[in-house]
Design a protein around this motif. Structure first.
Motif, short mmCIF file in Angstrom:
data_model
loop_
_atom_site.label_atom_id
_atom_site.label_comp_id
_atom_site.label_asym_id
_atom_site.label_seq_id
_atom_site.Cartn_x
_atom_site.Cartn_y
_atom_site.Cartn_z
N TRP A 258 -15.29 95.22 21.79
CA TRP A 258 -15.59 95.98 20.57
C TRP A 258 -16.41 95.11 19.63
O TRP A 258 -15.95 94.07 19.16
CB TRP A 258 -14.30 96.48 19.93
N SER A 259 -17.64 95.54 19.34
CA SER A 259 -18.58 94.72 18.57
C SER A 259 -18.36 94.81 17.07
O SER A 259 -18.83 93.93 16.34
CB SER A 259 -20.02 95.15 18.91
N ASP A 260 -17.67 95.84 16.60
CA ASP A 260 -17.41 96.00 15.16
C ASP A 260 -16.14 96.81 14.99
O ASP A 260 -16.04 97.92 15.52
CB ASP A 260 -18.60 96.71 14.49
N VAL A 261 -15.16 96.26 14.31
CA VAL A 261 -13.91 96.96 14.05
C VAL A 261 -13.61 96.86 12.56
O VAL A 261 -13.64 95.77 11.99
CB VAL A 261 -12.73 96.37 14.86
N ARG A 262 -13.30 97.99 11.93
CA ARG A 262 -12.98 98.02 10.51
C ARG A 262 -11.76 98.92 10.30
O ARG A 262 -11.59 99.92 10.98
CB ARG A 262 -14.16 98.55 9.69
N ARG A 263 -10.94 98.57 9.31
CA ARG A 263 -9.75 99.36 8.97
C ARG A 263 -9.67 99.45 7.46
O ARG A 263 -9.85 98.45 6.76
CB ARG A 263 -8.49 98.70 9.54
N ASN A 264 -9.41 100.65 6.95
CA ASN A 264 -9.38 100.77 5.50
C ASN A 264 -8.02 100.34 4.94
O ASN A 264 -7.09 100.02 5.67
CB ASN A 264 -9.79 102.17 5.03
N ASP A 265 -7.90 100.36 3.62
CA ASP A 265 -6.71 99.80 2.98
C ASP A 265 -5.49 100.70 3.05
O ASP A 265 -4.43 100.35 2.53
CB ASP A 265 -7.01 99.44 1.51
N LYS A 266 -5.62 101.84 3.73
CA LYS A 266 -4.44 102.70 3.95
C LYS A 266 -3.80 102.47 5.31
O LYS A 266 -2.74 103.02 5.60
CB LYS A 266 -4.82 104.17 3.78
N THR A 267 -4.43 101.67 6.15
CA THR A 267 -3.84 101.37 7.45
C THR A 267 -2.88 100.20 7.32
O THR A 267 -2.97 99.39 6.39
CB THR A 267 -4.93 101.00 8.49
N ASP A 268 -1.96 100.11 8.28
CA ASP A 268 -1.00 99.01 8.33
C ASP A 268 -1.67 97.85 9.05
O ASP A 268 -1.36 97.53 10.19
CB ASP A 268 0.27 99.47 9.08
#
Length: 277
Positions: A258-268
């Protein structure tokens, strides 16, 4: 009413390739076949993929509703849909080749909800009506987002989704998947903006290295593992699947595929004191 035209029973390994060396995604076992044999029921509006023995040990099965890419039907994704059913999901795949509105997907979900309540139905008291996910590819990915704005849907996967949808109206956790080399649904101009607009729900964005637009065709390709893990986490509460997406060193975050992974501030996604990725 769904008219059933054909019923097929296949071993769980058929169509998913237990020894498929091209599949590396998150923990590799998510791309391996599940334990159940699979039944396929082809109706006029939907094709249903399900475990051959529904709720044999009691309990209920979560549901995935599926939308096809433009011009395609469920047979184009047959291996992936069988794969999910082998893990215990009931899959309602809309037969329409134009799934953008998400309505056909919602129709499949609501039919299963009604059948769960109908004495004498094959699905009577065997459907987990509180665990229904929407997923789709390309135009069907936009359809999955549109279906995901309805309260019957509890989680969504938008797989290389087309542009005609509104992710700001989603109400459940959502996984947005892009292909790094996708020239049709470009990651930076279509998929990433969907993720950035979904500020009201837990959202994850992941871009598969070297993947083109047709990577998911057939058995899900290198997307199959993460697709399965997300639904195992969000619809089944599987703790092994959860760690693929949560914590500061999640499986998805550290997988070189996976070349780019992002998670927003609502994820654990973080431990106390650590920054949000």
């Amino acid at each position: 009413m769904v008219a059933v035209a054909m019923v097929l029973v296949v071993p769980p390994a058929q169509g998913v390739g237990a020894a498929d060396s091209a599949v590396v995604s998150v923990a590799e076992h998510w791309a391996d076949p599940g334990p159940s044999e699979v039944v396929v029921e082809v109706g006029l509006a939907h094709t249903f993929y399900r475990p051959a023995g529904l709720a044999e040990q009691g309990g209920k099965h979560p549901v995935i509703v599926w939308g096809n890419g433009t011009g395609a039907t469920p047979v184009a994704y047959d291996g992936l849909l069988r794969h999910w059913a082998s893990y215990g999901f009931i899959v309602a795949a809309a037969n329409t080749p134009f799934a953008n509105s998400g309505q056909a997907m919602l129709d499949g979900a609501r039919w299963l909800v009604r059948e769960n309540d109908r004495p004498g139905s094959l699905y009577y008291q065997k459907v987990d009506t509180g665990a229904i996910g929407s997923a789709g590819h390309s135009q069907g990915g936009a359809g999955a987002i549109n279906a995901g704005t309805d309260p019957v849907i509890t989680t969504t996967i938008a797989l290389q989704p087309g542009p005609l949808a509104d992710s700001s109206a989603l109400h459940g956790p959502t996984l947005f998947l892009a292909g790094q080399d996708d020239k049709i649904v470009k990651p930076g101009t279509i998929v990433l903006p969907f993720y950035e607009a979904a500020i009201q729900v837990p959202a994850v964005y992941a871009e598969l290295a070297g993947a083109g637009h047709f990577e998911p065709a057939g058995n899900g390709g290198r997307f199959r593992g993460v697709l399965t893990a997300w639904f195992a986490y969000r619809l089944m509460g599987d703790e092994q699947a959860k760690v693929e997406f949560t914590g500061p060193s999640c499986g998805l975050c550290t997988d070189p595929e996976w070349s780019d992974v992002r998670r927003n501030d609502k994820t654990d996604n973080v431990l106390p004191g650590l920054p949000v990725s």
